[in-house]
Design an enzyme around this catalytic site. Structure first.
Site, PDB file in Angstrom:
ATOM      1  N   GLY A  10       0.831  -1.207   0.000  1.00  0.00           N
ATOM      2  CA  GLY A  10       0.000   0.000   0.000  1.00  0.00           C
ATOM      3  C   GLY A  10       0.867   1.259   0.000  1.00  0.00           C
ATOM      4  N   ARG A  72       0.249  -4.705  -4.874  1.00  0.00           N
ATOM      5  CA  ARG A  72       0.371  -5.825  -3.931  1.00  0.00           C
ATOM      6  C   ARG A  72       0.665  -7.059  -4.770  1.00  0.00           C
ATOM      7  NH1 ARG A  72      -0.848  -4.196   1.057  1.00  0.00           N
ATOM      8  NH2 ARG A  72      -2.409  -2.569   1.335  1.00  0.00           N
ATOM      9  N   ASP A 103       5.359  -5.026   5.828  1.00  0.00           N
ATOM     10  CA  ASP A 103       5.745  -6.391   6.207  1.00  0.00           C
ATOM     11  C   ASP A 103       5.751  -7.347   5.006  1.00  0.00           C
ATOM     12  OD1 ASP A 103       3.024  -6.015   6.105  1.00  0.00           O
ATOM     13  OD2 ASP A 103       2.556  -7.249   7.856  1.00  0.00           O
ATOM     14  N   THR A 125       4.763   1.997   6.252  1.00  0.00           N
ATOM     15  CA  THR A 125       3.366   1.579   6.382  1.00  0.00           C
ATOM     16  C   THR A 125       2.702   2.518   7.373  1.00  0.00           C
ATOM     17  OG1 THR A 125       1.793  -0.021   7.257  1.00  0.00           O
ATOM     18  CG2 THR A 125       4.029  -0.244   8.066  1.00  0.00           C
ATOM     19  N   ASP A 127       0.448   1.735   9.120  1.00  0.00           N
ATOM     20  CA  ASP A 127       0.087   0.902  10.283  1.00  0.00           C
ATOM     21  C   ASP A 127       1.188   0.893  11.357  1.00  0.00           C
ATOM     22  OD1 ASP A 127      -2.089   0.345   8.759  1.00  0.00           O
ATOM     23  OD2 ASP A 127      -1.756  -1.810   8.592  1.00  0.00           O
ATOM     24  N   ASP A 129       3.508  -1.147  11.896  1.00  0.00           N
ATOM     25  CA  ASP A 129       3.635  -2.444  12.570  1.00  0.00           C
ATOM     26  C   ASP A 129       4.852  -3.263  12.128  1.00  0.00           C
ATOM     27  OD1 ASP A 129       2.739  -3.007  10.034  1.00  0.00           O
ATOM     28  OD2 ASP A 129       0.996  -4.187  10.636  1.00  0.00           O
ATOM     29  N   ARG A 171      -4.497  -3.102  10.524  1.00  0.00           N
ATOM     30  CA  ARG A 171      -5.026  -4.467  10.426  1.00  0.00           C
ATOM     31  C   ARG A 171      -4.631  -5.320  11.612  1.00  0.00           C
ATOM     32  NH1 ARG A 171      -2.502  -6.301   4.767  1.00  0.00           N
ATOM     33  NH2 ARG A 171      -1.020  -4.631   5.124  1.00  0.00           N
ATOM     34  N   HIS A 272      -8.822   5.267   3.058  1.00  0.00           N
ATOM     35  CA  HIS A 272      -7.605   5.641   2.334  1.00  0.00           C
ATOM     36  C   HIS A 272      -7.271   7.123   2.421  1.00  0.00           C
ATOM     37  CE1 HIS A 272      -8.486   1.651   0.833  1.00  0.00           C
ATOM     38  NE2 HIS A 272      -7.206   1.572   0.539  1.00  0.00           N
TER      39      HIS A 272
HETATM   40  O1  F6P Z   1      -1.069  -1.835   5.167  1.00  0.00           O
HETATM   41  C1  F6P Z   1      -1.536  -0.582   5.072  1.00  0.00           C
HETATM   42  C2  F6P Z   1      -3.038  -0.562   4.843  1.00  0.00           C
HETATM   43  O2  F6P Z   1      -3.386   0.776   4.656  1.00  0.00           O
HETATM   44  C3  F6P Z   1      -3.863  -1.211   5.951  1.00  0.00           C
HETATM   45  O3  F6P Z   1      -4.042  -0.388   7.051  1.00  0.00           O
HETATM   46  C4  F6P Z   1      -5.144  -1.525   5.218  1.00  0.00           C
HETATM   47  O4  F6P Z   1      -5.833  -2.604   5.803  1.00  0.00           O
HETATM   48  C5  F6P Z   1      -4.666  -1.906   3.858  1.00  0.00           C
HETATM   49  O5  F6P Z   1      -3.413  -1.275   3.681  1.00  0.00           O
HETATM   50  C6  F6P Z   1      -5.614  -1.499   2.744  1.00  0.00           C
HETATM   51  O6  F6P Z   1      -5.148  -2.016   1.557  1.00  0.00           O
HETATM   52  P1  F6P Z   1      -5.688  -1.616   0.114  1.00  0.00           P
HETATM   53  O7  F6P Z   1      -5.074  -0.278  -0.239  1.00  0.00           O
HETATM   54  O8  F6P Z   1      -5.181  -2.705  -0.755  1.00  0.00           O
HETATM   55  O9  F6P Z   1      -7.165  -1.525   0.198  1.00  0.00           O
END
Ligand code: F6P
Length: 341
Positions: A10, A72, A103, A125, A127, A129, A171, A272
């Protein structure tokens, strides 16, 4: 040297600062070339190459997203993915590959490194994490955005005597929820680290509204789940890469609160929005520092490492201390969120 560069997973604010740091330092300090790959590991597998020079990084520092694009895509989980990646890296004569990612991207980097490619990772990230680093690129900006949203929700919550449920990203870890919850003065913070009991949440809100308030802010991380054996029935909806379908837990929590208390309740899913827009100075500086450190690591042959912020210092952490693990919010911070409710 020919240094390869990609951004995977992401996107987030601050990626362009890291790209700029890599390009400026590689060209300026060492006279190396930088070969960008478009759209993460997918671009490496497909040979989608974008050589990067000074003109490509002009004025990118305040710009969100990634100028290289991202996707991804995990080469080790795709049919023929690893062979395609190794083929491109050989054809492009890449001496070291810098990958900027979370990660999933760092895990993929460790697999590619096992196949003999000199790899350096830069953690990003929202997140926050990724294990081994105090901060990942993007987190600081996301907390700012979420805090600003909570501040705005406070005033409208108070005007209408409402409960406002705010779902934020996160997440596996509740870093954004806990930090923005504390900074924004939320009454309840629900994080993945501590499965919640909806009855307790409702009891707390009823008591607060009876005693001294007519509104409340409840911050829910998207990865928060009810504790086993508690009253709420809930199954998390997941996408192909384990990404959470935005709004699912937020909606369930808001519905439960509305039904059980009768309070006028609204849900805001930040989604987002937290990943967009201009990076804070902290993320620009962090991205720049990690970019410079990654190039220094490549030049000195330190590979299979991730750049990491530890205290005030940028250090290099071996992949095997990082890949496949999650950095959770510590108890101390969770307790602060509770104490200030
Ligand atoms: O890993 C970062 C993140 O923003 C998470 O917090 C979220 O669950 C995920 O990516 C969303 O992914 P996508 O942009 O593929 O919807």
């Amino acid at each position: 040297m020919r240094i390869g560069l990609l951004t995977g997973g992401g996107d987030c604010p601050g990626l362009n600062a890291a790209i700029r740091g890599v390009v400026k330092h590689a060209l300026g300090e060492y006279g190396h070339s930088v070969i960008g790959f478009r759209n993460g590991w997918k671009g490496v597998a497909q040979g989608d190459v974008q050589p990067l020079g000074r003109s490509d990084i002009r004025n990118v520092l305040p710009v969100g997203g990634t100028l290289l694009g991202t996707a991804r895509f995990h080469p080790h989980s795709e049919d023929g993915g690893m062979d395609a990646v190794l083929g491109t890296l050989e054809a492009e004569r890449i001496d070291a590959l810098v990958c900027i990612g979370g990660d999933g991207t760092v895990h993929a980097a460790s697999k590619v490194a096992e196949a003999g490619v000199p790899m350096i990772a830069i953690p990003k990230t929202i997140d926050n994490d990724v294990v081994g680093t105090d901060l990942s690129i993007g987190f600081h900006t996301a907390v700012n955005i979420a805090t600003d949203a909570i501040d705005r929700l406070h005033t409208t919550a108070e005007s209408h005597n409402r409960v406002m449920v705010v779902e934020v990203m996160g997440r596996h870890a509740g870093w954004i929820a806990v930090n923005a919850g504390i900074a924004g003065g939320a009454e309840v913070v629900l994080a993945p680290e501590r499965p919640f009991d909806i009855e307790r949440v409702v009891k707390f809100l009823r008591h607060r509204h009876r005693a001294h308030a007519s509104f409340s802010i409840v911050v829910v991380a998207e990865g928060a789940v009810p504790a086993e054996g508690t009253a709420m029935d809930f199954t998390q909806k997941l996408g192909r890469f384990g990404e959470i379908v935005a709004g699912s837990v937020g909606e369930a929590v808001a519905n439960e609160i509305a039904q059980r208390t009768g309070f006028d309740t609204r849900l805001t899913v930040l989604g987002h929005v937290q990943r967009g827009g201009s990076p804070t100075p902290t993320d620009r500086i962090l991205g720049s520092r990690f970019g410079v450190a990654a190039v220094d690591a490549a030049a000195s042959g330190r590979t299979s490492v991730m750049t990491a912020l530890r205290g005030d210092e940028v250090q290099l952490v071996p992949f095997d201390e990082v890949a496949g693990r999650v950095k959770h919010v510590p108890d101390e911070l969770l307790r602060v969120a509770d104490a200030l409710a």
